[in-house]
Write a protein that holds these residues in place. Structure first.
Motif, PDB file in Angstrom:
ATOM      1  N   ARG A  40       0.844  -1.192   0.000  1.00  0.00           N
ATOM      2  CA  ARG A  40       0.000   0.000   0.000  1.00  0.00           C
ATOM      3  C   ARG A  40       0.878   1.239   0.000  1.00  0.00           C
ATOM      4  O   ARG A  40       0.397   2.347   0.181  1.00  0.00           O
ATOM      5  CB  ARG A  40      -0.895  -0.007   1.240  1.00  0.00           C
ATOM      6  N   THR A  49      -3.411  -1.256  -3.770  1.00  0.00           N
ATOM      7  CA  THR A  49      -4.360  -1.027  -2.688  1.00  0.00           C
ATOM      8  C   THR A  49      -5.750  -1.626  -2.929  1.00  0.00           C
ATOM      9  O   THR A  49      -6.253  -2.332  -2.044  1.00  0.00           O
ATOM     10  CB  THR A  49      -4.436   0.472  -2.369  1.00  0.00           C
ATOM     11  N   PRO A  50      -6.399  -1.404  -4.099  1.00  0.00           N
ATOM     12  CA  PRO A  50      -7.737  -2.006  -4.251  1.00  0.00           C
ATOM     13  C   PRO A  50      -7.716  -3.531  -4.183  1.00  0.00           C
ATOM     14  O   PRO A  50      -8.655  -4.135  -3.645  1.00  0.00           O
ATOM     15  CB  PRO A  50      -8.205  -1.522  -5.624  1.00  0.00           C
ATOM     16  N   ASN A  53      -7.424  -4.450  -0.574  1.00  0.00           N
ATOM     17  CA  ASN A  53      -8.693  -4.183   0.101  1.00  0.00           C
ATOM     18  C   ASN A  53      -9.688  -5.303  -0.171  1.00  0.00           C
ATOM     19  O   ASN A  53     -10.377  -5.770   0.742  1.00  0.00           O
ATOM     20  CB  ASN A  53      -9.285  -2.860  -0.384  1.00  0.00           C
ATOM     21  N   GLY A 266      -8.949   2.868 -11.725  1.00  0.00           N
ATOM     22  CA  GLY A 266      -8.351   4.100 -11.217  1.00  0.00           C
ATOM     23  C   GLY A 266      -7.421   4.744 -12.236  1.00  0.00           C
ATOM     24  O   GLY A 266      -7.400   5.965 -12.401  1.00  0.00           O
ATOM     25  N   GLU A 307     -12.670   0.319   5.469  1.00  0.00           N
ATOM     26  CA  GLU A 307     -13.031   1.409   4.578  1.00  0.00           C
ATOM     27  C   GLU A 307     -12.332   1.263   3.243  1.00  0.00           C
ATOM     28  O   GLU A 307     -11.190   0.846   3.185  1.00  0.00           O
ATOM     29  CB  GLU A 307     -12.631   2.742   5.211  1.00  0.00           C
ATOM     30  N   ILE A 308     -13.057   1.598   2.208  1.00  0.00           N
ATOM     31  CA  ILE A 308     -12.431   1.634   0.895  1.00  0.00           C
ATOM     32  C   ILE A 308     -12.756   2.963   0.239  1.00  0.00           C
ATOM     33  O   ILE A 308     -13.586   3.723   0.731  1.00  0.00           O
ATOM     34  CB  ILE A 308     -12.894   0.465   0.000  1.00  0.00           C
ATOM     35  N   GLY A 309     -12.079   3.208  -0.878  1.00  0.00           N
ATOM     36  CA  GLY A 309     -12.242   4.500  -1.551  1.00  0.00           C
ATOM     37  C   GLY A 309     -13.597   4.631  -2.220  1.00  0.00           C
ATOM     38  O   GLY A 309     -14.326   3.660  -2.410  1.00  0.00           O
ATOM     39  N   GLU A 310     -13.902   5.856  -2.596  1.00  0.00           N
ATOM     40  CA  GLU A 310     -15.140   6.178  -3.283  1.00  0.00           C
ATOM     41  C   GLU A 310     -15.225   5.432  -4.615  1.00  0.00           C
ATOM     42  O   GLU A 310     -14.324   5.507  -5.431  1.00  0.00           O
ATOM     43  CB  GLU A 310     -15.135   7.704  -3.519  1.00  0.00           C
ATOM     44  N   GLU A 312     -14.755   2.491  -5.322  1.00  0.00           N
ATOM     45  CA  GLU A 312     -13.824   1.369  -5.447  1.00  0.00           C
ATOM     46  C   GLU A 312     -14.555   0.024  -5.475  1.00  0.00           C
ATOM     47  O   GLU A 312     -14.067  -0.942  -6.073  1.00  0.00           O
ATOM     48  CB  GLU A 312     -12.843   1.430  -4.266  1.00  0.00           C
ATOM     49  N   TYR A 318     -10.809  -4.397  -7.185  1.00  0.00           N
ATOM     50  CA  TYR A 318     -11.327  -4.695  -5.849  1.00  0.00           C
ATOM     51  C   TYR A 318     -11.985  -6.066  -5.862  1.00  0.00           C
ATOM     52  O   TYR A 318     -11.738  -6.913  -4.996  1.00  0.00           O
ATOM     53  CB  TYR A 318     -12.321  -3.608  -5.421  1.00  0.00           C
TER      54      TYR A 318
END
Lengths: 438, 358
Positions: A40, A49-50, A53, A266, A307-310, A312, A318
């Motif tokens: 990460r 990261t995704p 996650n 992304g 928590e994950i990103g908007e 995602e 993911y």
């Protein structure tokens, strides 16, 4: 020789600490440790990261919903590598005492830990990455790369861009834009074999880790060469760099095709409309309405366990992370049933991963139907060769644009066998699974 | 008290030139060697060997090589990583071409390849100095890493472009490769490092070492008193690159087990240079202190949150680690700009006169 002095004066304290911590993982009863060598941080964090996650959230969801796997909690830890092989090797040493699986998450780290797998007897799970000949389970008894190897991916891409007729590639020119690392070099031997057989020109253009963000030199060369297709084996900041540069030089996006790690939402979001038409092969399909994804949403994300990103949640990466964790979990389940035990060991998990049976019914039962093609592994087949689909960027998301594509086993198998043999000879004495008669 | 030098008389020049004019130094060293050779191997687990002890020794050896060039002879080099690479690839080729060759011989020979390359890239040092020389060695860094990538013969045409260490036996014991035991590798590295350190101490305090120091302090003056600058500088490049090459061979064969060209890129050179600067230029002890700080400290810090039971994610630990190590480096350099070796020298001086400073 006073040199050694101060060093050792510090060491005893140091060492007591490390010894105490490195060796004794605090495991609760009836739990298995499935550590991930994550990244990460560093230049590859955006793509890593995704995936991490997704992996984490599937494990968390099972713990929340079912209390783990058949009553055994899944302890999901991460050890940060930053995609650095040195850190990766350190993480491997740190986790091998506790984790029942090694997920190296980089071809470089995979190459580093692969020779040790026979000695330490911990299965390496490298889904869709790693060393392609690992699919030969007789030679690489401890390494698994389901559901498809890079060579499968290369073969699938060629099939798709030639519209099923590889002879139509004759006289064409194909550029392979690849990361100048073991990962990027993986498809070259197979593509060369294809180029010889079907009479197209293959031109590998390497992108160094330092020049990932500025690929003007490479794209200048591509413009000069006027290739019919550009294939990409890119990762991290390289993907977005390549797509931006392609958009800038007005390279036709429908002639630009990436491997599954170069199909990240992304990355494409940053070029948006300009990236329209870009394709990427994938062994997974995002399916946010599937029951497993809905359960993750319910038990993990809405319950604020993680928590994950908007946005995602809908990303290809993911949901691919979720599938990757599924391989481990299904391996554990298979091993539990076969050995009639609850807490499986690393060696038992190896058996489980070698006997994955993910048919339509099994995928439906875990709520993943339509997210991945059915496949099974065997003692001589550690990849499963599930095949995949071509995805295309429509300006806002990736959509499926092909039927199910499978790799060309006739081309790949001989190469897998020779390369696996070469590896075993170079690393003699290398144990080969003689019991496997398949 | 502990370090009282009173009563230790020297009655001959020979005694005055001894490696340890003060008895306590010898005892301390003996104690440390005892820990290194007996206590640690008996108690360490595999993680401690592979993540702490072996890397510290290997990095300290590489820093020792660079320190001879930069600290003793005053020639700044930014090509250490590439020279380590030359040693590693030379060793790989030697081992794969002559599988019967003893690994010790292979490692010792691979140093000569690195020394030859070092001398070749050291030639500009006769004309250019300081930062300009650093740029010239930077060219070596880029060129050699490029060569490791492009010259497929070096990695035996392996499709992934990486080199893999095969299993290598010595006297019936596997010392390198996946089957090797960590403790065996540790002893191997420790012996090589001790031997080279002993050699380095003696060469730096003898005639050659004095020649280097005079060149470092003022090369015009050195030339005026009859020192051959070419010989002095090139010998420093040769000895330094030899040690760096051996360190590179150990780095891959006795520790990493596999290597890709990018491993020998500039971050490795900087890492070794930091060890030298933080440990102390022109000191041998400093290399070890610097290596402990730069190599071992981050590994140890990563354990702290877990030990305290703090719920910190491993990515966060990595971020914190970078900050803490950076702050420590700055802190130490403010505290003692001449490096950790000087810090120890000050502590030792205080100990000698303690508890009566006057």
């Amino acid at each position: 020789m006073k040199t050694l002095m101060r060093k050792s004066a510090l060491l005893p304290a140091v060492f007591a600490l490390a010894a105490a911590l490195g060796a004794s993982p605090a495991l609760a009863e009836d739990a298995v440790n499935v550590t991930n060598l994550s990244y990460r941080t560093g230049p590859f964090a955006a793509t890593g990261t995704p995936l991490m996650n997704g992996q984490r959230d599937y494990m968390l969801m099972l713990n929340e919903r079912d209390g783990g796997v058949n009553g055994v909690k899944l302890v999901y830890d991460e050890c940060e590598t930053g995609y650095n092989t040195e850190k990766g090797a350190e993480c491997y040493e740190k986790t091998k005492g506790s984790s029942i699986v090694t997920q190296p998450w980089s071809t470089g780290i995979t190459l580093q830990v692969l020779p040790k797998s026979n000695v330490d007897k911990i299965p390496i799970l490298a889904p869709g990455y790693g060393f392609s000949p690992m699919s030969d389970g007789k030679v690489f008894q401890w390494a698994f790369n389901p559901p498809a190897s890079y060579w499968d991916g290369a073969s699938m891409i060629l099939k798709n861009i030639s519209e099923g007729n590889l002879d139509s590639l004759k006289g064409k020119k194909i550029v392979l834009l690849h990361l100048d690392a073991p990962y990027g070099k993986e498809p070259i031997p197979l593509l060369q074999a294809y180029a010889e057989k079907y009479g197209f020109t293959l031109l590998p253009i390497p992108v160094g880790v330092k020049e990932m963000q500025n690929q003007s030199a490479q794209w200048l060369q591509i413009r000069r060469e006027r290739p019919d297709f550009v294939l990409m084996w890119g990762w991290g900041a390289m993907n977005v760099g390549a797509v931006t540069e392609a958009a800038k030089t007005k390279f036709p996006m429908d002639k630009f095709v990436g491997i599954w790690w170069s199909g990240h939402d992304g990355d494409m979001k940053s070029v948006g409309e300009a990236g329209k038409g870009y394709r990427s092969i994938s062994w997974s399909l995002p399916h946010s309405e599937s029951s497993v994804m809905q359960d993750i949403k319910k038990y993990v994300l809405d319950a604020k366990k993680a928590e994950i990103g908007e946005g995602e949640f809908d990303w290809v990466f993911y949901q691919r992370g979720v599938l990757i964790s599924m391989f481990t979990v299904e391996g554990i389940k298979a091993a539990q049933a076969h050995f009639n035990t609850k807490v499986v060991s690393a060696e038992q998990l190896r058996w489980g991963l070698e006997n994955l049976k993910l048919d339509e019914a099994a995928l439906k039962a875990i709520g993943m139907d339509g997210m991945i093609a059915p496949f099974s592994t065997a003692c001589n087949n550690h990849a499963g060769h599930a095949g995949g689909w071509m995805l295309q960027w429509d300006g806002a998301k990736f959509v499926k644009v092909s039927d199910h594509i499978t790799a060309d086993a006739e081309m790949i198998d001989p190469l897998v066998q020779t390369e696996a043999k070469k590896y075993a000879e170079a690393n003699a004495p290398w144990p080969i699974n003689e019991e496997c008669k398949m | 008290m502990l370090y009282r030098t009173v009563g230790q008389f020297k009655t001959s020049y020979h005694a005055d030139h001894a490696l340890f004019p003060v008895k306590q130094d010898a005892w301390l060293l003996g104690f440390i060697l005892l820990i290194a050779f007996v206590v640690l191997p008996a108690t360490a687990n595999e993680f401690v060997f592979n993540a702490l002890l072996i890397p510290v020794l290997v990095y300290a050896l590489a820093a020792l090589g660079l320190n001879i060039l930069t600290g003793y002879a005053g020639q700044l080099s930014l090509g250490t990583g590439a020279f380590m690479g030359v040693g590693a690839y030379a060793c790989y080729k030697l081992v794969t071409i002559f599988p019967e060759l003893n690994i010790v011989v292979a490692i010792a020979l691979s140093g000569f390849f690195s020394a030859a390359v070092g001398v070749a890239f050291g030639l500009p040092s006769l004309r250019i100095k300081g930062f300009y020389l650093a740029i010239a060695t930077l060219a070596a860094q880029f060129f050699l890493v490029w060569l490791f990538e492009k010259w497929a013969w070096l990695y035996n045409y392996n499709s992934s472009g990486a080199i893999q260490v095969p299993n290598i036996d010595m006297f019936g014991l596997t010392v390198a490769g996946p089957n090797a035991k960590a403790v065996v590798q540790y002893y191997f590295v420790l012996c090589v490092v001790c031997l080279i350190t002993w050699f380095a101490i003696n060469i730096t305090r003898g005639r050659i070492g004095r020649i280097w120091k005079s060149v470092r302090d003022m090369d015009i003056a050195a030339e005026l008193v009859g020192i051959n600058l070419m010989k002095a500088k090139l010998s420093a490049f040769a000895v330094s690159s030899y040690i760096v090459g051996v360190a590179g061979a150990l780095f891959v064969f006795l520790w990493r087990g596999a290597a890709e060209p990018v491993l020998f890129d500039i971050p490795l050179s900087f890492r070794v240079l930091f060890i030298v600067i933080i440990g102390g230029m022109g000191s041998i002890l400093g290399n070890y202190l610097g290596a402990v700080l730069i190599v071992a400290l981050p590994v140890l810090i990563s354990f702290v949150p877990g030990a305290l039971g703090l719920p910190v994610s491993s990515a966060m630990v990595e971020h914190l680690n970078t900050m803490i190590v950076g702050a420590t480096i700055i802190g130490f350099l403010i505290l003692e700009p001449h490096g950790l070796a000087r810090l120890w020298a000050i502590i030792r001086e205080k100990l000698v006169i303690w508890p009566f400073p006057h």
